[in-house]
Enzyme design. Structure first.
Site, PDB file in Angstrom:
ATOM      1  N   MET A  54     -86.319  29.110-142.811  1.00  0.00           N
ATOM      2  CA  MET A  54     -86.531  30.057-143.822  1.00  0.00           C
ATOM      3  C   MET A  54     -85.216  30.819-144.466  1.00  0.00           C
ATOM      4  O   MET A  54     -85.409  31.735-145.318  1.00  0.00           O
ATOM      5  CB  MET A  54     -87.566  30.899-143.388  1.00  0.00           C
ATOM      6  CG  MET A  54     -87.600  31.743-142.079  1.00  0.00           C
ATOM      7  SD  MET A  54     -86.106  33.427-142.500  1.00  0.00           S
ATOM      8  CE  MET A  54     -87.276  34.340-143.450  1.00  0.00           C
ATOM      9  N   TYR A  55     -84.033  30.821-143.754  1.00  0.00           N
ATOM     10  CA  TYR A  55     -83.094  31.470-144.566  1.00  0.00           C
ATOM     11  C   TYR A  55     -82.733  30.829-145.817  1.00  0.00           C
ATOM     12  O   TYR A  55     -82.081  29.677-145.923  1.00  0.00           O
ATOM     13  CB  TYR A  55     -81.607  31.264-143.578  1.00  0.00           C
ATOM     14  CG  TYR A  55     -81.799  32.117-142.159  1.00  0.00           C
ATOM     15  CD1 TYR A  55     -82.648  33.024-142.048  1.00  0.00           C
ATOM     16  CD2 TYR A  55     -80.736  31.656-141.002  1.00  0.00           C
ATOM     17  CE1 TYR A  55     -82.905  33.829-140.738  1.00  0.00           C
ATOM     18  CE2 TYR A  55     -81.144  32.236-139.865  1.00  0.00           C
ATOM     19  CZ  TYR A  55     -82.020  33.419-139.822  1.00  0.00           C
ATOM     20  OH  TYR A  55     -82.073  34.126-138.639  1.00  0.00           O
ATOM     21  N   GLY A  56     -82.880  31.442-146.884  1.00  0.00           N
ATOM     22  CA  GLY A  56     -82.751  30.964-148.137  1.00  0.00           C
ATOM     23  C   GLY A  56     -83.583  29.935-148.387  1.00  0.00           C
ATOM     24  O   GLY A  56     -83.135  29.031-149.300  1.00  0.00           O
ATOM     25  N   LYS A  80     -84.364  27.249-136.277  1.00  0.00           N
ATOM     26  CA  LYS A  80     -85.836  27.734-136.038  1.00  0.00           C
ATOM     27  C   LYS A  80     -86.827  27.406-137.048  1.00  0.00           C
ATOM     28  O   LYS A  80     -86.604  27.039-138.001  1.00  0.00           O
ATOM     29  CB  LYS A  80     -85.612  29.362-136.162  1.00  0.00           C
ATOM     30  CG  LYS A  80     -84.438  30.057-135.252  1.00  0.00           C
ATOM     31  CD  LYS A  80     -84.690  31.468-135.682  1.00  0.00           C
ATOM     32  CE  LYS A  80     -83.313  32.274-135.229  1.00  0.00           C
ATOM     33  NZ  LYS A  80     -82.248  31.988-136.164  1.00  0.00           N
TER      34      LYS A  80
END
Length: 344
Positions: A54-56, A80
């Protein structure tokens, strides 16, 4: 650089790990900049890179994948899943359905055929431990992940997951990734004793307390960090909790100066000094940030300096408990701690 064994896996990892949350839109970091940061980190002895789907919205994984191309086998690669990846209600969580699908997405974005550590980003109260652990065990047996771990789990959920693995004869979490810094020491009272008891590796995130311990937040100085622009309320020193943090930072800066250290060296040296911590995850946005943080790679704080830190922030104390992400749901929702009235 110091190296430690990751839990009981036998894998050797650097005491400073490179976190890639700032790669891409979150940190306004380009691919060339991300690659330069990875290059410098590896040259400095870092061998563990941590990212998340979900990072970016996948951008970080893509940038990490391009940056490590051609040298995959020299890197312990961690990512993750669980947090939302869009509006679709099933594109999140820790169900078998989603984890199997999302791992394939992560492998594609990273450009690899396996990850070394696959982490459940947050505890999912809607999914049973057996469901999640059985999916992760199957993915491990398929060779798509080498190990799996948890991130920011409430302590009782860490314990429950260990027992669920034993009860159902499944593989278990071998790591936990909690938030830990001089300003947020709460995990010393509950998480770290449990991870030590179960032999879990600990990858501590936010060791610089979201920039509070970077040297950029000081008395009389305008705060203009990237994080303060994204979350201004967390840096508003008119608020009592932030005032307490600033007062602590000023005292810690004096401790660092007297020890001949930068505030960053003091902060990272503190986290890596705890015997229950394997690595501190640094999240540089620029090469200058990385260089300042790598300067702490061989920092070993003497006892008198650690004692001085304890006088500023006592062991087990969180100066911003309201920002913690591992709080049990019943502490946040009154309905969960109040018995419903009986009707006749």
């Amino acid at each position: 650089m110091q190296y430690r064994t990751l839990g009981r896996t036998g894998v050797q990892v650097s005491s400073l790990a490179l976190g890639a949350m700032n790669f891409g839109s979150i940190g306004s970091t380009t691919q060339d900049q991300a690659t330069a940061i990875v290059d410098a980190a590896l040259e400095g002895g870092v061998n563990l890179i941590d990212t998340a789907d979900m990072y970016g919205a996948g951008e970080s994984e893509e940038m990490v994948g391009k940056a490590i191309a051609g040298r995959r086998d020299d890197i312990v690669l961690a990512t993750k899943a669980t947090l939302p990846m869009g509006e679709e209600r099933n594109h999140r969580g820790s169900s078998r359905r989603w984890l199997v699908t999302e791992l394939e997405n992560s492998l594609r974005r990273l450009g690899v055929d396996h990850v070394d550590l696959y982490q459940i980003h947050r505890w999912d109260p809607d999914t049973s431990d057996e469901e999640t652990l059985s999916a992760l065990t199957d993915l491990q047996r398929a060779g798509k992940i080498r190990y799996f771990g948890s991130s920011t789990f409430p302590t009782y959920r860490i314990v429950q997951a260990q027992w669920a693995a034993r009860e159902h004869h499944l593989a278990r979490y071998v790591t936990e990734q909690p938030s830990y810094s001089i300003l947020q020491r709460g995990i010393e009272t509950h998480v770290l004793p449990v991870t030590e008891q179960y032999g879990l590796g600990v990858l501590a995130w936010s060791p610089l307390a979201s920039g509070w311990l970077s040297g950029a937040v000081r008395e009389g100085r305008t705060v203009s960090t990237n994080r303060s622009r994204l979350m201004p309320q967390r840096f508003d020193t008119a608020l009592p909790a932030n005032r307490a943090r600033l007062d602590a930072v000023e005292q810690l800066a004096k401790v660092a100066e007297e020890a001949g250290l930068t505030l960053i060296q003091l902060a990272l040296g503190f986290v890596t000094a705890h015997p229950g911590v394997t690595s501190a995850i640094i999240g540089p946005r620029t090469l200058d940030h990385l260089r300042a943080q790598l300067a702490a790679a061989d920092t070993v704080l003497p006892g008198d300096v650690l004692d001085a830190i304890d006088t500023v922030v006592a062991p087990g104390v969180d100066l911003a408990a309201h920002e913690k992400l591992d709080t049990p749901p019943a502490l946040l929702d009154p309905a969960l701690r109040r018995r419903a009235p009986a009707y006749r």
